[in-house]
Design an enzyme around this catalytic site. Sequence first.
Site, PDB file in Angstrom:
ATOM      1  N   GLY A 146     -18.414 -37.026 -21.335  1.00  0.00           N
ATOM      2  CA  GLY A 146     -17.663 -37.176 -23.329  1.00  0.00           C
ATOM      3  C   GLY A 146     -17.495 -38.947 -23.233  1.00  0.00           C
ATOM      4  N   GLU A 147     -16.846 -39.294 -24.238  1.00  0.00           N
ATOM      5  CA  GLU A 147     -16.790 -41.068 -24.209  1.00  0.00           C
ATOM      6  C   GLU A 147     -17.980 -41.338 -25.152  1.00  0.00           C
ATOM      7  OE1 GLU A 147     -15.379 -42.844 -20.941  1.00  0.00           O
ATOM      8  OE2 GLU A 147     -13.639 -41.598 -20.987  1.00  0.00           O
TER       9      GLU A 147
END
Lengths: 354, 354
Positions: free
Chosen positions: A320-321
Site C-alpha cells: 500500500g502507501e
Amino acid sequence: MDRIEEAIERIESLDEAAMDSAKARQDTLTKPRGSLGVLEDISVRIAGITGDYMPDINDKVITTMAGDHGIVDEGVSAYPKEVTPQMVYNFINGGAGINVLARHIGARVVVVDMGVASDLEIKHSTENFIDSKIGYGTANMTKGAAMTYEDANKSIEAGIVVLEDEMANGMDIVGVGDMGIGNTTPSSAITAFITGEPVEKVTGRGTGLDDEGLRMKIEQLKKALVLNTPSREDAIDILAKIGGFEIGGMAGVILAAASHRIPVVVDGFISGAAALIAYELSPRIKDYLIASHLSVEAGHRAILNHIGLEPLFNLNMRLGEGTGAALGISIVEASCKILREMATFEEAGVPDKE
Amino acid sequence: MDRIEEAIERIESLDEAAMDSAKARQDTLTKPRGSLGVLEDISVRIAGITGDYMPDINDKVITTMAGDHGIVDEGVSAYPKEVTPQMVYNFINGGAGINVLARHIGARVVVVDMGVASDLEIKHSTENFIDSKIGYGTANMTKGAAMTYEDANKSIEAGIVVLEDEMANGMDIVGVGDMGIGNTTPSSAITAFITGEPVEKVTGRGTGLDDEGLRMKIEQLKKALVLNTPSREDAIDILAKIGGFEIGGMAGVILAAASHRIPVVVDGFISGAAALIAYELSPRIKDYLIASHLSVEAGHRAILNHIGLEPLFNLNMRLGEGTGAALGISIVEASCKILREMATFEEAGVPDKE
C-alpha cells in the site's frame, strides 16, 4: 450543489481528437507499429485524458492518506493501531517505502491525516503534510455504521480539496495510496458489497494474519455486512456504513482528478476500494484511472474486474502507501516520453515497412 | 586459454552471506515482511551478485548490439535490410525507443556494430558507438552455416571486450538489447534447437509478418535446421550454424557481466536467444540474469522456461533494442533503493508485529 456533485458534473469523456492524433503520431515513430504495446496504449489514453496529443508528465504527486479503523478492536490486523501514527511520522521523515519509490521516480508525496485515531505531533511548517482529520478512527462496524453519512460526505469532499489545493503546486499525474492499520477489512467489505463476490473470496491476510486470524476476519466482516445494510444505490451510504475515512479521501482525490483531466494511478486493494466508491458515484472516472499493479491481497482482482481495468504489472506487492502507484507512474511517464521524444521515420531517414 | 574460457572460469556462485544480510535487513524495514514481494527478492539477489548487502545502483548501461542476417534474402522480415544501419544512426542520434527509455531511467546506451551489412558512416569521435564488426551480415543459413566457427568465437569475445571496456566508465548494472532486421529468425532457430520445442511454437511475426510471411519463415527455418546440424554439446557451433553476430556479442556481454559480478538484465526474444547460448556455455550465468519483460514474440516463454527465469512484467512489447531491459533496470534500481534507504522499525520508532 456540494463539491462532490460539482466534481461529478465536471467529469467529461476523453478527448477523441487528441487520442487520434497521438495514435497517428505513434504510428510514425521509428519502431514497428504497436511494438511498444501497452506503452503505446497508455500514451494514447493520457492524450485523451489531458487533451494534449503529446502529453508531458513532469509534476508527479502521490497522495498517501491515513486513517484508523474501529474494527481493529476485533483482532482483524496483525499489527497494533499505534503503527498508523508512527507510519505517518515515517512518511513525513522520508523513511517509508513510498518515500523511497517516490524519490526514485521524482514524485512528491503528500501525506494526509484523514482519520488517525490520535493527535499527531506535527509541526505546522511541515510542507508535505495535510491535516484533514474527519474523526479519531472509524467506529467498530461490527457494532454499527463505521461513520455518519455526514462524515462520509466530508471525507470525500476533503479528498477533493486536497487534490484541488495540490494542483496549485503543479500536478500532471497523481497516484493514490493509503495507510491505516486494519484497512483491508473495510476494503473487503466494500468489495464484497459492490461486486457481489462472497466475503471469503475477497478477504486476505492484510499485513500478515495467520489462518485463524483470517477466519476471524471473515467472520467479523460477515457480521458487519449483516448488521449494516447500505443502500446499493448510494455509494456515500456504503462508505458510511462499511468504509473508512482514508478510503473516502482517496475516492475524493479520484473524482477530483478525473474532473480536472488529471490521470490518476491507483495503487492496490485499499485505493482500489476507494476507486469502487468513486466508480459508483460516477462510472466516467474509469477513463481517467490507470491500475498500477495487481496486489497479493485477495480481493483486488474482483475490484479491477468490476471496473474493467487491467493492471500494468504484478510484483507480488501488498504494502500500500502508493508504492505500486509510484512504479506505475514511472511507466506512464515513460509512455508519454516515447510519444514525445522518439524520432519519426521521416526525421530519422529510416525506411518504413515495405 | 581464450577470453571465453577465462570469463566462464571466473563466474562464481552468489555471495550467500551478503544475501543473508540483505534478507535480514529487509525484515527490519518499516513494512510487513515480504510486502514488497519481488522487489525484496530482487534486492537480495543483487546483494548476492555484487557481494554487497546494501547494493547501490548508479551507473546503468545498456548495450545495444546490431547485426544483419543473410536469411533476410528469403523474405523472413517485414522490413528491408537497409533499416539496420539507419536505426544505428538513430541510436547514435538519440531518437530511438531505447534512447528515450534509457534517458528516462538515467542509463547510457552503448551502440555496437557487431555485423551490420554495410559500412557505417560514423565519426570516430562518437562516444556511444563501438565498432566490433565481425562481418557484413551473416550468410544465408538456408544455404549453409550463418558464420564460421571462428567468427562465432570472435563475436562472443567481442561482446566480452565491450563489457570489460565499458566497465572502466562505471557499470553497476547492464542491460542487453539488439537491433537487426531478420534477427527473430536465428533467435527462433536457436530456441527451437536448444529447448527442443517445435519450430512452429517458437516462431513469431517479428516486426510484423502476415500469415503467409509467417508460414514462409517457418518453412525457411525448418530448411535451415535440416541443413545445418550443430553439435548439441557446443554452443559456439550452434551460434555459428544458426545464429547471428549480435547474438554472439550479447552472449559475450552476459558471460562477462556474470564473470565480473555485474547484474545483467535481458530484454526480449533476441537477447533471450543470446542468453540461451551463454547458458549453454555456463549455466552459472542464470544467477546473474534478470528477465525484464515477457515479449510478444512467440518463442520467448520457451527461453525463459528453459533457463528458469520469471519476467518482471508483460507490457506486450516486442521492439527489442533493450527497451524492456531499460524498464527492468529501473525496477531493479528501485528494489536496491528500498533495501538501502527505507527506515528500520527501530529507526522510525514503529512498533513491529505483535
